[in-house]
Design a protein around this motif. Sequence first.
Motif, PDB file in Angstrom:
ATOM      1  N   SER A 255      38.690  46.501  39.025  1.00 40.12           N
ATOM      2  CA  SER A 255      37.680  45.517  39.413  1.00 40.12           C
ATOM      3  C   SER A 255      36.295  46.114  39.633  1.00 40.12           C
ATOM      4  O   SER A 255      35.293  45.402  39.544  1.00 40.12           O
ATOM      5  CB  SER A 255      38.131  44.786  40.688  1.00 40.12           C
ATOM      6  OG  SER A 255      38.360  45.711  41.740  1.00 40.12           O
ATOM      7  N   SER A 256      36.214  47.413  39.917  1.00 44.53           N
ATOM      8  CA  SER A 256      34.908  48.027  40.165  1.00 44.53           C
ATOM      9  C   SER A 256      34.481  48.987  39.063  1.00 44.53           C
ATOM     10  O   SER A 256      33.348  49.470  39.065  1.00 44.53           O
ATOM     11  CB  SER A 256      34.924  48.785  41.497  1.00 44.53           C
ATOM     12  OG  SER A 256      35.803  49.897  41.424  1.00 44.53           O
ATOM     13  N   SER A 257      35.392  49.292  38.144  1.00 37.00           N
ATOM     14  CA  SER A 257      35.118  50.133  36.972  1.00 37.00           C
ATOM     15  C   SER A 257      34.956  51.612  37.285  1.00 37.00           C
ATOM     16  O   SER A 257      34.620  52.396  36.404  1.00 37.00           O
ATOM     17  CB  SER A 257      33.869  49.636  36.214  1.00 37.00           C
ATOM     18  OG  SER A 257      34.086  48.334  35.731  1.00 37.00           O
ATOM     19  N   GLU A 258      35.205  52.024  38.530  1.00 36.21           N
ATOM     20  CA  GLU A 258      35.059  53.444  38.855  1.00 36.21           C
ATOM     21  C   GLU A 258      35.933  53.795  40.048  1.00 36.21           C
ATOM     22  O   GLU A 258      36.128  52.978  40.951  1.00 36.21           O
ATOM     23  CB  GLU A 258      33.594  53.764  39.158  1.00 36.21           C
ATOM     24  CG  GLU A 258      33.308  55.235  39.392  1.00 36.21           C
ATOM     25  CD  GLU A 258      31.824  55.508  39.579  1.00 36.21           C
ATOM     26  OE1 GLU A 258      31.081  55.452  38.577  1.00 36.21           O
ATOM     27  OE2 GLU A 258      31.412  55.759  40.730  1.00 36.21           O
ATOM     28  N   LEU A 259      36.476  55.017  40.048  1.00 31.07           N
ATOM     29  CA  LEU A 259      37.327  55.440  41.155  1.00 31.07           C
ATOM     30  C   LEU A 259      37.233  56.947  41.342  1.00 31.07           C
ATOM     31  O   LEU A 259      37.433  57.716  40.402  1.00 31.07           O
ATOM     32  CB  LEU A 259      38.786  55.050  40.889  1.00 31.07           C
ATOM     33  CG  LEU A 259      39.772  55.341  42.025  1.00 31.07           C
ATOM     34  CD1 LEU A 259      39.546  54.372  43.179  1.00 31.07           C
ATOM     35  CD2 LEU A 259      41.213  55.247  41.529  1.00 31.07           C
ATOM     36  N   LYS A 324      34.315  46.178  31.206  1.00 29.71           N
ATOM     37  CA  LYS A 324      34.020  45.390  32.398  1.00 29.71           C
ATOM     38  C   LYS A 324      35.056  44.275  32.469  1.00 29.71           C
ATOM     39  O   LYS A 324      34.995  43.304  31.715  1.00 29.71           O
ATOM     40  CB  LYS A 324      32.608  44.810  32.313  1.00 29.71           C
ATOM     41  CG  LYS A 324      32.138  44.149  33.595  1.00 29.71           C
ATOM     42  CD  LYS A 324      30.688  43.725  33.467  1.00 29.71           C
ATOM     43  CE  LYS A 324      30.186  43.112  34.769  1.00 29.71           C
ATOM     44  NZ  LYS A 324      28.762  42.699  34.657  1.00 29.71           N
ATOM     45  N   LEU A 325      36.018  44.419  33.385  1.00 30.90           N
ATOM     46  CA  LEU A 325      37.166  43.522  33.410  1.00 30.90           C
ATOM     47  C   LEU A 325      37.236  42.709  34.697  1.00 30.90           C
ATOM     48  O   LEU A 325      36.793  43.151  35.756  1.00 30.90           O
ATOM     49  CB  LEU A 325      38.460  44.324  33.256  1.00 30.90           C
ATOM     50  CG  LEU A 325      38.625  45.119  31.959  1.00 30.90           C
ATOM     51  CD1 LEU A 325      39.849  46.010  32.035  1.00 30.90           C
ATOM     52  CD2 LEU A 325      38.714  44.182  30.760  1.00 30.90           C
ATOM     53  N   ARG A 326      37.838  41.535  34.566  1.00 29.79           N
ATOM     54  CA  ARG A 326      38.125  40.677  35.710  1.00 29.79           C
ATOM     55  C   ARG A 326      39.537  40.128  35.542  1.00 29.79           C
ATOM     56  O   ARG A 326      40.045  40.038  34.431  1.00 29.79           O
ATOM     57  CB  ARG A 326      37.126  39.517  35.799  1.00 29.79           C
ATOM     58  CG  ARG A 326      35.680  39.952  35.924  1.00 29.79           C
ATOM     59  CD  ARG A 326      34.741  38.777  35.724  1.00 29.79           C
ATOM     60  NE  ARG A 326      33.343  39.190  35.716  1.00 29.79           N
ATOM     61  CZ  ARG A 326      32.716  39.693  34.660  1.00 29.79           C
ATOM     62  NH1 ARG A 326      33.372  39.849  33.513  1.00 29.79           N
ATOM     63  NH2 ARG A 326      31.452  40.044  34.731  1.00 29.79           N
ATOM     64  N   SER A 327      40.131  39.740  36.643  1.00 25.81           N
ATOM     65  CA  SER A 327      41.469  39.154  36.607  1.00 25.81           C
ATOM     66  C   SER A 327      41.358  37.640  36.468  1.00 25.81           C
ATOM     67  O   SER A 327      40.629  36.988  37.224  1.00 25.81           O
ATOM     68  CB  SER A 327      42.236  39.504  37.881  1.00 25.81           C
ATOM     69  OG  SER A 327      43.395  38.711  38.004  1.00 25.81           O
ATOM     70  N   SER A 328      42.097  37.070  35.518  1.00 23.13           N
ATOM     71  CA  SER A 328      41.999  35.626  35.280  1.00 23.13           C
ATOM     72  C   SER A 328      42.442  34.825  36.496  1.00 23.13           C
ATOM     73  O   SER A 328      41.840  33.794  36.827  1.00 23.13           O
ATOM     74  CB  SER A 328      42.837  35.235  34.055  1.00 23.13           C
ATOM     75  OG  SER A 328      44.205  35.525  34.263  1.00 23.13           O
ATOM     76  N   TYR A 329      43.478  35.275  37.196  1.00 23.99           N
ATOM     77  CA  TYR A 329      43.954  34.529  38.361  1.00 23.99           C
ATOM     78  C   TYR A 329      42.961  34.617  39.513  1.00 23.99           C
ATOM     79  O   TYR A 329      42.757  33.644  40.248  1.00 23.99           O
ATOM     80  CB  TYR A 329      45.333  35.032  38.792  1.00 23.99           C
ATOM     81  CG  TYR A 329      46.455  34.359  38.042  1.00 23.99           C
ATOM     82  CD1 TYR A 329      47.259  33.401  38.641  1.00 23.99           C
ATOM     83  CD2 TYR A 329      46.701  34.664  36.706  1.00 23.99           C
ATOM     84  CE1 TYR A 329      48.290  32.769  37.945  1.00 23.99           C
ATOM     85  CE2 TYR A 329      47.719  34.044  35.994  1.00 23.99           C
ATOM     86  CZ  TYR A 329      48.505  33.092  36.618  1.00 23.99           C
ATOM     87  OH  TYR A 329      49.509  32.462  35.922  1.00 23.99           O
ATOM     88  N   ALA A 330      42.335  35.762  39.691  1.00 25.37           N
ATOM     89  CA  ALA A 330      41.352  35.911  40.766  1.00 25.37           C
ATOM     90  C   ALA A 330      40.116  35.060  40.510  1.00 25.37           C
ATOM     91  O   ALA A 330      39.400  34.694  41.447  1.00 25.37           O
ATOM     92  CB  ALA A 330      40.951  37.377  40.913  1.00 25.37           C
ATOM     93  N   TRP A 362      43.960  40.715  32.645  1.00 26.76           N
ATOM     94  CA  TRP A 362      42.563  41.127  32.757  1.00 26.76           C
ATOM     95  C   TRP A 362      41.802  40.677  31.512  1.00 26.76           C
ATOM     96  O   TRP A 362      42.343  40.689  30.410  1.00 26.76           O
ATOM     97  CB  TRP A 362      42.459  42.642  32.905  1.00 26.76           C
ATOM     98  CG  TRP A 362      43.121  43.188  34.132  1.00 26.76           C
ATOM     99  CD1 TRP A 362      44.386  43.702  34.236  1.00 26.76           C
ATOM    100  CD2 TRP A 362      42.554  43.273  35.442  1.00 26.76           C
ATOM    101  NE1 TRP A 362      44.643  44.101  35.521  1.00 26.76           N
ATOM    102  CE2 TRP A 362      43.534  43.852  36.288  1.00 26.76           C
ATOM    103  CE3 TRP A 362      41.315  42.928  35.983  1.00 26.76           C
ATOM    104  CZ2 TRP A 362      43.309  44.085  37.641  1.00 26.76           C
ATOM    105  CZ3 TRP A 362      41.092  43.158  37.331  1.00 26.76           C
ATOM    106  CH2 TRP A 362      42.078  43.734  38.144  1.00 26.76           C
ATOM    107  N   PHE A 363      40.530  40.307  31.682  1.00 24.55           N
ATOM    108  CA  PHE A 363      39.733  39.875  30.538  1.00 24.55           C
ATOM    109  C   PHE A 363      38.329  40.457  30.623  1.00 24.55           C
ATOM    110  O   PHE A 363      37.829  40.790  31.702  1.00 24.55           O
ATOM    111  CB  PHE A 363      39.670  38.347  30.457  1.00 24.55           C
ATOM    112  CG  PHE A 363      38.888  37.695  31.572  1.00 24.55           C
ATOM    113  CD1 PHE A 363      37.558  37.332  31.394  1.00 24.55           C
ATOM    114  CD2 PHE A 363      39.483  37.452  32.806  1.00 24.55           C
ATOM    115  CE1 PHE A 363      36.833  36.736  32.419  1.00 24.55           C
ATOM    116  CE2 PHE A 363      38.766  36.856  33.835  1.00 24.55           C
ATOM    117  CZ  PHE A 363      37.438  36.496  33.642  1.00 24.55           C
ATOM    118  N   SER A 364      37.684  40.567  29.477  1.00 25.43           N
ATOM    119  CA  SER A 364      36.355  41.174  29.392  1.00 25.43           C
ATOM    120  C   SER A 364      35.293  40.108  29.135  1.00 25.43           C
ATOM    121  O   SER A 364      35.570  38.901  29.144  1.00 25.43           O
ATOM    122  CB  SER A 364      36.332  42.216  28.270  1.00 25.43           C
ATOM    123  OG  SER A 364      36.387  41.568  27.007  1.00 25.43           O
TER     124      SER A 364
END
Length: 421
Positions: A255-259, A324-330, A362-364
């Motif tokens: 979700s943040s693209s970095e760790l 850059k990804l997001r969760s469809s359910y979220a 996850w989707f872009s």
Amino acid sequence: MGCCLRAAPSSSFLLTCVKGPANSKSSSYSRRWYNPVRRKSSLLIPDTDRQWVTADNNRTHLLSEERFTVVSYNILGDRNAFKHWDLYRNVPSIYLKWDYRKRVICEELIGLNPDIICLQEVDKYFDVLNIMEKAGYLGSYKRRTGDYADGCAMFWKADKFQLIEGESIEFKQYGLRDNVAQVSVFEMRKAKSRRILVGNIHVLYNPRRGDVKLGQIRFLLSRASILSKKWGNTPVVLAGDYNSTPQSAIYTFFSSSELNIMLHDRGDLSGQKNCRPTQALGIRREQGSLFVWMDRFLHSSWTNEEIKSATGGTDSRVIRNPLKLRSSYAMVKGSAETRSSNGEPLATSYHSKFLGTVDYLWFSDGIVPTKVMDTLPINVLKKIGGLPCQKFGSDHLPLVSEFAFIQGSKDENETSNFLIS
């Protein structure tokens, strides 16, 4: 006029006799056995119907008419169902048999009518393929390496999509265990300018090997990014069982693209340790002990080999997501009965040792979810007692999301602007 004959008090059955109408020329009786125990159990069956939840957005006019639905589903391998029998102690044996589960799983998939299906833990691929082909789907399969019998499978509607490129990933080649993944690029037959890249993965289960989990995810993201650029920045959907919870560092990475891996215990990157049913259902709290804390300390440090597994090299401590990804359910607001504070389902998997969420879609940029099939409330799962059950053929629930292309989307911020509005 009717009569009722009651059995002896020790009996659990009642015999009911109903006499025919008074004006009937001949008297007739019908007998019906009534089992109050069966009636009581039927009344306790919870409502397991799942509902579609539609995205709340006032800019639907910006969406293209071309839409597609994706399913992600860990169907529980036949071998694993009996190898790990202790996970299904509360499940009647009939619901664990493959012949029963195969029918239930395929009927559910066909009933959902998705365009693309991503399955994990498939060890009876041709059984599923034979059924799905008759429903108009084509398929591909990648078995895990080593002695494992299961793998990942992907199906797509032959009349809606054509496969223009596909590849399989064997993580063993990179020192990342025997798990596998699939990456496929599809083109819509009736709108050839519309393409979608779909990834499918079953990440390593072992909660202590967060380094390997990150390595597998890192490699999938890299391949998806490369193929997306090759096909003109094609939008991406990544399905799968990631064996990581929404509260985990791995989820944060998505979700943040970095760790920064050094800020986290590599033995608890996935968050799986906090999802035992006794904890999730509030039955009791597990007590900490000296041995528990010693175990956490011993597994919190990182070796050079583990750093390399996670980041791809020994010099880097930060892992970056090229997509850059997001969760469809979220992104699609659901009920408090089924969703956690960050919008993810409260549970996508349930057996005697786990109750929580590990599956995602996850989707872009370039696409947005228009609706999702909501999961089940925790209280309903509690009444069921564990999965599989009569209605669901796996210890996971399938995730289902419909996506729409954003019209004329070329700006990478277009999806963000659409979702924020």
